[in-house]
Write a protein that holds these residues in place. Structure first.
Motif, PDB file in Angstrom:
ATOM      1  N   CYS A   3     -50.770   1.522  18.196  1.00 57.83           N
ATOM      2  CA  CYS A   3     -49.518   1.409  18.948  1.00 57.83           C
ATOM      3  C   CYS A   3     -48.679   0.284  18.353  1.00 57.83           C
ATOM      4  CB  CYS A   3     -49.805   1.119  20.416  1.00 57.83           C
ATOM      5  SG  CYS A   3     -48.316   0.817  21.401  1.00 57.83           S
ATOM      6  N   PRO A   4     -47.406   0.538  18.015  1.00 62.17           N
ATOM      7  CA  PRO A   4     -46.561  -0.527  17.475  1.00 62.17           C
ATOM      8  C   PRO A   4     -46.161  -1.560  18.521  1.00 62.17           C
ATOM      9  CG  PRO A   4     -45.425   1.607  17.384  1.00 62.17           C
ATOM     10  CD  PRO A   4     -46.765   1.831  17.990  1.00 62.17           C
ATOM     11  N   CYS A  24     -50.584   0.623  26.949  1.00 65.55           N
ATOM     12  CA  CYS A  24     -49.373   0.016  27.530  1.00 65.55           C
ATOM     13  C   CYS A  24     -48.372   1.050  28.040  1.00 65.55           C
ATOM     14  CB  CYS A  24     -48.690  -0.902  26.511  1.00 65.55           C
ATOM     15  SG  CYS A  24     -47.957  -0.040  25.107  1.00 65.55           S
ATOM     16  N   GLY A  25     -48.551   2.339  27.703  1.00 59.00           N
ATOM     17  CA  GLY A  25     -47.665   3.385  28.191  1.00 59.00           C
ATOM     18  C   GLY A  25     -46.399   3.567  27.378  1.00 59.00           C
ATOM     19  N   ALA A  26     -46.252   2.845  26.263  1.00 61.38           N
ATOM     20  CA  ALA A  26     -45.041   2.964  25.439  1.00 61.38           C
ATOM     21  C   ALA A  26     -45.098   4.241  24.609  1.00 61.38           C
ATOM     22  CB  ALA A  26     -44.920   1.757  24.506  1.00 61.38           C
ATOM     23  N   PHE A  27     -43.937   4.867  24.425  1.00 59.71           N
ATOM     24  CA  PHE A  27     -43.866   6.040  23.569  1.00 59.71           C
ATOM     25  C   PHE A  27     -43.870   5.581  22.115  1.00 59.71           C
ATOM     26  CE2 PHE A  27     -43.484   9.558  26.326  1.00 59.71           C
ATOM     27  CZ  PHE A  27     -42.933   9.056  27.501  1.00 59.71           C
ATOM     28  N   TYR A  28     -44.669   6.231  21.293  1.00 57.67           N
ATOM     29  CA  TYR A  28     -44.880   5.823  19.909  1.00 57.67           C
ATOM     30  C   TYR A  28     -43.567   5.751  19.138  1.00 57.67           C
ATOM     31  CZ  TYR A  28     -46.635   5.801  15.150  1.00 57.67           C
ATOM     32  OH  TYR A  28     -46.875   5.481  13.862  1.00 57.67           O
ATOM     33  N   ALA A  29     -42.727   6.787  19.202  1.00 57.39           N
ATOM     34  CA  ALA A  29     -41.497   6.835  18.408  1.00 57.39           C
ATOM     35  C   ALA A  29     -40.534   5.732  18.840  1.00 57.39           C
ATOM     36  CB  ALA A  29     -40.831   8.201  18.545  1.00 57.39           C
ATOM     37  N   ALA A  31     -41.289   2.846  20.438  1.00 58.58           N
ATOM     38  CA  ALA A  31     -41.847   1.534  20.127  1.00 58.58           C
ATOM     39  C   ALA A  31     -41.745   1.248  18.632  1.00 58.58           C
ATOM     40  CB  ALA A  31     -43.301   1.466  20.591  1.00 58.58           C
ATOM     41  N   LEU A  32     -41.952   2.269  17.794  1.00 60.16           N
ATOM     42  CA  LEU A  32     -41.846   2.092  16.342  1.00 60.16           C
ATOM     43  C   LEU A  32     -40.406   1.779  15.949  1.00 60.16           C
ATOM     44  CD1 LEU A  32     -43.228   2.152  13.591  1.00 60.16           C
ATOM     45  CD2 LEU A  32     -42.756   4.598  13.495  1.00 60.16           C
ATOM     46  N   ALA A  33     -39.441   2.476  16.556  1.00 65.98           N
ATOM     47  CA  ALA A  33     -38.029   2.210  16.258  1.00 65.98           C
ATOM     48  C   ALA A  33     -37.643   0.797  16.689  1.00 65.98           C
ATOM     49  CB  ALA A  33     -37.147   3.239  16.954  1.00 65.98           C
ATOM     50  N   PRO A  57     -44.347   2.218   8.180  1.00 68.15           N
ATOM     51  CA  PRO A  57     -45.040   2.696   9.370  1.00 68.15           C
ATOM     52  C   PRO A  57     -46.468   2.168   9.387  1.00 68.15           C
ATOM     53  CG  PRO A  57     -44.762   4.469   7.795  1.00 68.15           C
ATOM     54  CD  PRO A  57     -44.024   3.289   7.260  1.00 68.15           C
ATOM     55  N   PRO A  58     -47.078   2.077  10.557  1.00 64.49           N
ATOM     56  CA  PRO A  58     -48.447   1.581  10.633  1.00 64.49           C
ATOM     57  C   PRO A  58     -49.393   2.517   9.890  1.00 64.49           C
ATOM     58  CG  PRO A  58     -47.762   2.489  12.729  1.00 64.49           C
ATOM     59  CD  PRO A  58     -46.560   2.461  11.854  1.00 64.49           C
TER      60      PRO A  58
END
Length: 137
Positions: A3-4, A24-29, A31-33, A57-58
């Motif tokens: 997770c970013p 944490c419930g964050a959306f990957y796209a 959080a990455l942005a 990207p990770p």
């Protein structure tokens, strides 16, 4: 997959279909942005070097057989397009009545398109009828 947002590391299947972090419930796209924006802002504040730092990207350790990761789609979608950034729509939130109004407007906008198609079909049928009538004489 990592997770970013919180750096929680788990297999992609734990992130689910919407690629949402189970920790944490964050959306990957999203959080990455956000992480890439933060890194870009930090890069702007640091002195300019010979090569500008590009966010990466990770690292992905394991790919599941049935799913391709978003990074694979990004490479394919932007191939040959300099500076292109693909957009992935994760969710559209719209109130019910706003959606009803939108669909009514959409159906009303389809009427002229239907009329145009009817004129085109009528023209093709009449030309074909005249051509067929000349063949029978």
């Amino acid at each position: 997959m990592q997770c970013p947002n919180c750096n929680h590391e788990a297999p992609q299947s734990d992130f689910g279909d919407g690629l949402q972090c189970p920790s944490c419930g964050a959306f990957y796209a999203k959080a990455l942005a956000a992480k890439q924006r933060r890194e870009a802002q930090q890069a702007e504040q640091t002195p300019v070097t010979a090569e500008p730092a590009q966010p990466t990207p990770p690292p992905v350790k394991k790919k599941s057989a049935g799913f391709k990761l978003a990074a694979d789609h990004v490479e394919v979608a932007t191939r040959g397009l300099n500076g292109a950034q693909p957009v992935v729509v994760v969710d559209v939130q719209m109130r019910f009545w706003s959606m009803v109004v939108f669909m009514v407007k959409w159906s009303l906008a389809a009427i002229p398109a239907l009329l145009i198609l009817m004129f085109i079909v009528a023209a093709i049928v009449s030309v074909a009828g005249v051509w067929f009538a000349t063949l029978l004489k």
